[in-house]
Design an enzyme around this catalytic site. Sequence first.
Site, PDB file in Angstrom:
ATOM      1  N   LYS A 163      34.982  41.547 -22.790  1.00  0.00           N
ATOM      2  CA  LYS A 163      35.344  41.204 -21.532  1.00  0.00           C
ATOM      3  C   LYS A 163      34.343  41.793 -20.172  1.00  0.00           C
ATOM      4  O   LYS A 163      33.928  42.750 -20.611  1.00  0.00           O
ATOM      5  CB  LYS A 163      36.842  41.423 -21.140  1.00  0.00           C
ATOM      6  CG  LYS A 163      37.250  43.007 -21.305  1.00  0.00           C
ATOM      7  CD  LYS A 163      36.524  44.084 -20.800  1.00  0.00           C
ATOM      8  CE  LYS A 163      36.444  44.249 -19.303  1.00  0.00           C
ATOM      9  NZ  LYS A 163      35.571  45.490 -18.855  1.00  0.00           N
ATOM     10  N   ARG A 221      18.529  46.194 -29.187  1.00  0.00           N
ATOM     11  CA  ARG A 221      17.445  45.600 -28.826  1.00  0.00           C
ATOM     12  C   ARG A 221      16.297  46.462 -29.264  1.00  0.00           C
ATOM     13  O   ARG A 221      14.957  46.082 -29.230  1.00  0.00           O
ATOM     14  CB  ARG A 221      17.214  45.600 -27.341  1.00  0.00           C
ATOM     15  CG  ARG A 221      18.342  44.648 -26.596  1.00  0.00           C
ATOM     16  CD  ARG A 221      18.465  44.875 -25.083  1.00  0.00           C
ATOM     17  NE  ARG A 221      18.812  46.257 -25.090  1.00  0.00           N
ATOM     18  CZ  ARG A 221      18.813  47.032 -23.960  1.00  0.00           C
ATOM     19  NH1 ARG A 221      18.244  46.465 -22.849  1.00  0.00           N
ATOM     20  NH2 ARG A 221      19.416  48.078 -23.973  1.00  0.00           N
ATOM     21  N   ASP A 227      34.126  43.802 -14.069  1.00  0.00           N
ATOM     22  CA  ASP A 227      34.319  44.846 -15.041  1.00  0.00           C
ATOM     23  C   ASP A 227      35.622  45.194 -15.070  1.00  0.00           C
ATOM     24  O   ASP A 227      36.469  45.404 -16.140  1.00  0.00           O
ATOM     25  CB  ASP A 227      33.407  46.019 -14.702  1.00  0.00           C
ATOM     26  CG  ASP A 227      33.125  46.752 -15.994  1.00  0.00           C
ATOM     27  OD1 ASP A 227      33.760  47.497 -16.288  1.00  0.00           O
ATOM     28  OD2 ASP A 227      32.236  46.575 -16.652  1.00  0.00           O
ATOM     29  N   ARG A 278      24.689  49.927 -14.628  1.00  0.00           N
ATOM     30  CA  ARG A 278      24.899  48.476 -14.922  1.00  0.00           C
ATOM     31  C   ARG A 278      26.196  47.963 -13.790  1.00  0.00           C
ATOM     32  O   ARG A 278      26.060  46.749 -13.633  1.00  0.00           O
ATOM     33  CB  ARG A 278      25.515  48.147 -16.246  1.00  0.00           C
ATOM     34  CG  ARG A 278      26.742  48.861 -16.775  1.00  0.00           C
ATOM     35  CD  ARG A 278      27.279  48.039 -18.230  1.00  0.00           C
ATOM     36  NE  ARG A 278      28.453  48.616 -18.439  1.00  0.00           N
ATOM     37  CZ  ARG A 278      29.619  48.253 -18.193  1.00  0.00           C
ATOM     38  NH1 ARG A 278      29.753  47.286 -17.279  1.00  0.00           N
ATOM     39  NH2 ARG A 278      30.700  48.876 -18.391  1.00  0.00           N
ATOM     40  N   HIS A 307      26.209  38.443 -22.541  1.00  0.00           N
ATOM     41  CA  HIS A 307      27.266  37.937 -23.545  1.00  0.00           C
ATOM     42  C   HIS A 307      26.921  36.501 -24.109  1.00  0.00           C
ATOM     43  O   HIS A 307      27.056  36.240 -24.945  1.00  0.00           O
ATOM     44  CB  HIS A 307      28.639  37.996 -22.848  1.00  0.00           C
ATOM     45  CG  HIS A 307      29.212  39.292 -22.782  1.00  0.00           C
ATOM     46  ND1 HIS A 307      30.355  39.567 -22.225  1.00  0.00           N
ATOM     47  CD2 HIS A 307      28.871  40.769 -23.236  1.00  0.00           C
ATOM     48  CE1 HIS A 307      30.568  40.733 -22.336  1.00  0.00           C
ATOM     49  NE2 HIS A 307      29.595  41.548 -22.847  1.00  0.00           N
TER      50      HIS A 307
HETATM   51  N1  LIG Z   1      37.318  46.592 -23.518  1.00  0.00           N
HETATM   52  C1  LIG Z   1      37.144  47.893 -23.104  1.00  0.00           C
HETATM   53  O1  LIG Z   1      37.976  48.621 -22.898  1.00  0.00           O
HETATM   54  C2  LIG Z   1      35.641  48.020 -22.393  1.00  0.00           C
HETATM   55  C3  LIG Z   1      35.390  49.388 -21.888  1.00  0.00           C
HETATM   56  C4  LIG Z   1      34.053  49.481 -21.364  1.00  0.00           C
HETATM   57  C5  LIG Z   1      33.129  48.568 -21.175  1.00  0.00           C
HETATM   58  N2  LIG Z   1      33.636  47.152 -21.746  1.00  0.00           N
HETATM   59  C6  LIG Z   1      32.839  46.148 -21.576  1.00  0.00           C
HETATM   60  O2  LIG Z   1      31.854  46.089 -22.508  1.00  0.00           O
HETATM   61  C7  LIG Z   1      30.399  45.841 -22.174  1.00  0.00           C
HETATM   62  C8  LIG Z   1      29.396  47.000 -22.438  1.00  0.00           C
HETATM   63  O3  LIG Z   1      29.944  47.882 -21.693  1.00  0.00           O
HETATM   64  P1  LIG Z   1      29.592  49.515 -21.956  1.00  0.00           P
HETATM   65  O4  LIG Z   1      30.522  50.195 -21.191  1.00  0.00           O
HETATM   66  O5  LIG Z   1      29.538  49.578 -23.563  1.00  0.00           O
HETATM   67  O6  LIG Z   1      27.946  49.574 -21.565  1.00  0.00           O
HETATM   68  P2  LIG Z   1      27.112  50.496 -22.060  1.00  0.00           P
HETATM   69  O7  LIG Z   1      27.316  51.774 -22.162  1.00  0.00           O
HETATM   70  O8  LIG Z   1      25.789  50.371 -20.842  1.00  0.00           O
HETATM   71  O9  LIG Z   1      26.211  49.805 -23.452  1.00  0.00           O
HETATM   72  C9  LIG Z   1      25.771  48.467 -23.463  1.00  0.00           C
HETATM   73  C10 LIG Z   1      24.692  48.422 -24.545  1.00  0.00           C
HETATM   74  O10 LIG Z   1      24.247  46.932 -24.466  1.00  0.00           O
HETATM   75  C11 LIG Z   1      22.806  47.136 -24.674  1.00  0.00           C
HETATM   76  N3  LIG Z   1      22.201  46.381 -23.368  1.00  0.00           N
HETATM   77  C12 LIG Z   1      21.899  47.299 -22.184  1.00  0.00           C
HETATM   78  N4  LIG Z   1      21.524  46.631 -21.358  1.00  0.00           N
HETATM   79  C13 LIG Z   1      21.240  45.297 -21.987  1.00  0.00           C
HETATM   80  C14 LIG Z   1      20.441  44.198 -21.294  1.00  0.00           C
HETATM   81  N5  LIG Z   1      20.066  44.176 -20.245  1.00  0.00           N
HETATM   82  N6  LIG Z   1      20.622  43.082 -22.150  1.00  0.00           N
HETATM   83  C15 LIG Z   1      21.254  43.148 -23.387  1.00  0.00           C
HETATM   84  N7  LIG Z   1      21.843  44.413 -24.018  1.00  0.00           N
HETATM   85  C16 LIG Z   1      21.801  45.373 -23.072  1.00  0.00           C
HETATM   86  C17 LIG Z   1      22.473  48.501 -24.803  1.00  0.00           C
HETATM   87  O11 LIG Z   1      22.594  48.541 -26.429  1.00  0.00           O
HETATM   88  P3  LIG Z   1      21.092  48.390 -27.122  1.00  0.00           P
HETATM   89  O12 LIG Z   1      20.181  49.561 -26.463  1.00  0.00           O
HETATM   90  O13 LIG Z   1      21.418  48.814 -28.396  1.00  0.00           O
HETATM   91  O14 LIG Z   1      20.437  47.132 -27.002  1.00  0.00           O
HETATM   92  C18 LIG Z   1      23.639  49.231 -24.213  1.00  0.00           C
HETATM   93  O15 LIG Z   1      23.610  50.455 -25.034  1.00  0.00           O
HETATM   94  C19 LIG Z   1      30.625  45.139 -20.926  1.00  0.00           C
HETATM   95  O16 LIG Z   1      30.864  43.961 -20.651  1.00  0.00           O
HETATM   96  C20 LIG Z   1      31.772  45.917 -20.447  1.00  0.00           C
HETATM   97  O17 LIG Z   1      32.744  45.339 -19.323  1.00  0.00           O
HETATM   98  C21 LIG Z   1      34.767  46.653 -22.255  1.00  0.00           C
END
Ligand SMILES: NC(=O)c1ccc[n+]([C@@H]2O[C@H](COP(=O)([O-])OP(=O)(O)OC[C@H]3O[C@@H](n4cnc5c(N)ncnc54)[C@H](OP(=O)(O)O)[C@@H]3O)[C@@H](O)[C@H]2O)c1
Length: 328
Positions: free
Chosen positions: A98, A38, A179, A166, A80
Amino acid sequence: MGRKVRWGVLATGGIAASFTRDLLEMPDDAEVVAVASRSAASAEAFAERFGIPRAYGTWAELAADDGVDVVYVATPHAAHRAAAGLCLEAGRAVLCEKPFTLNAREAGELVDLARERGTFLMEAMWMYCNPVVRRLVEVVRDGAIGEVRTIHADFGLVASDDPGHRLRDPAAGGGALLDLGVYPVAFAQLLLGEPDRVRADALLSPEGVDLNTGVLLGWDSGAQALLSCSVVADTPLTATVTGTAGRIELPRGFFFPEGFTLYREGRDPEEFRVEGRRDSYQYEAAEVMRCLRAGEKESPLVPLDGTLAVMRTLDAVRDRIGVRYPGE
Ligand SMILES: NC(=O)c1ccc[n+]([C@@H]2O[C@H](COP(=O)([O-])OP(=O)(O)OC[C@H]3O[C@@H](n4cnc5c(N)ncnc54)[C@H](OP(=O)(O)O)[C@@H]3O)[C@@H](O)[C@H]2O)c1
């Protein structure tokens, strides 16, 4: 597609970094050619950190980049639908973290869009791509434990209690269920399909997200799944599948297991192990690239109909425990 698959990464948070790191360890197959955030500053910092050639301060620029084959969507769940939709509209294949979306309605919209456009779409349900989990499915389908009667699985940890985090924020789709609970639910449905009945109970936060949630799924066959998830309790993270002729136990970290144990009446316990890194996102990345090279629009390992069925169950649980997100 004989060449390397060109990935774009959408968002620059924790999982975006982990997944990018894993892609960079697949240099013969994959290259990360662009990242979007963003903010231009975050995109540039992420690009510099991982040596990514193109950095965009808007998602639209990434979606419009014809040099990108597939976009990995790694925003919080509430974004998403918008992020993946933008990429699909532009004809980009999408791997979306997910839980796939906030609810089944949004999931259906993305699936319809991908199918109408003939564009590849997959939920990043990495557990389904893990070789140990794939082996477990084969062992169960081969009848090693007879007919599945009971599944126990849990995913609980103690997360930040900062209302701005979050996981605590309704606007970000916060709470344990979406989550973490998505894993036990997806695990049960991998083996038994969509349940016929859904019951649930939960402790809610003052903000209205679920903190500690129990789910009982029932199938007309008589099978049941007893599942729990939590952001206020460090639970065992194990899973057990019990059938009419035996039992399979998955140790701590059931969603990325190093192996499992099969118990059958009158036999010594049998250990199943698969070589390779257990915490790797490369299995799901490899499945996406296999599908793209084969021209497949959906992954048979992580089918979109399965994703939709999981989202319907999560909706039903939220209905029982009274969790609504803004705009629903
Ligand atoms: N597969 C797995 O093992 C795994 C592990 C953890 C999380 N996840 C999933 O991955 C997703 C992200 O989790 P995360 O732990 O990476 O979260 P995070 O560290 O908070 O990062 C999410 C990123 O999304 C952007 N963002 C933040 N708020 C936003 C908003 N309101 N609207 C749009 N973009 C926003 C930001 O990037 P920018 O500043 O660059 O926009 C932020 O750095 C979630 O859906 C979570 O369930 C999956």
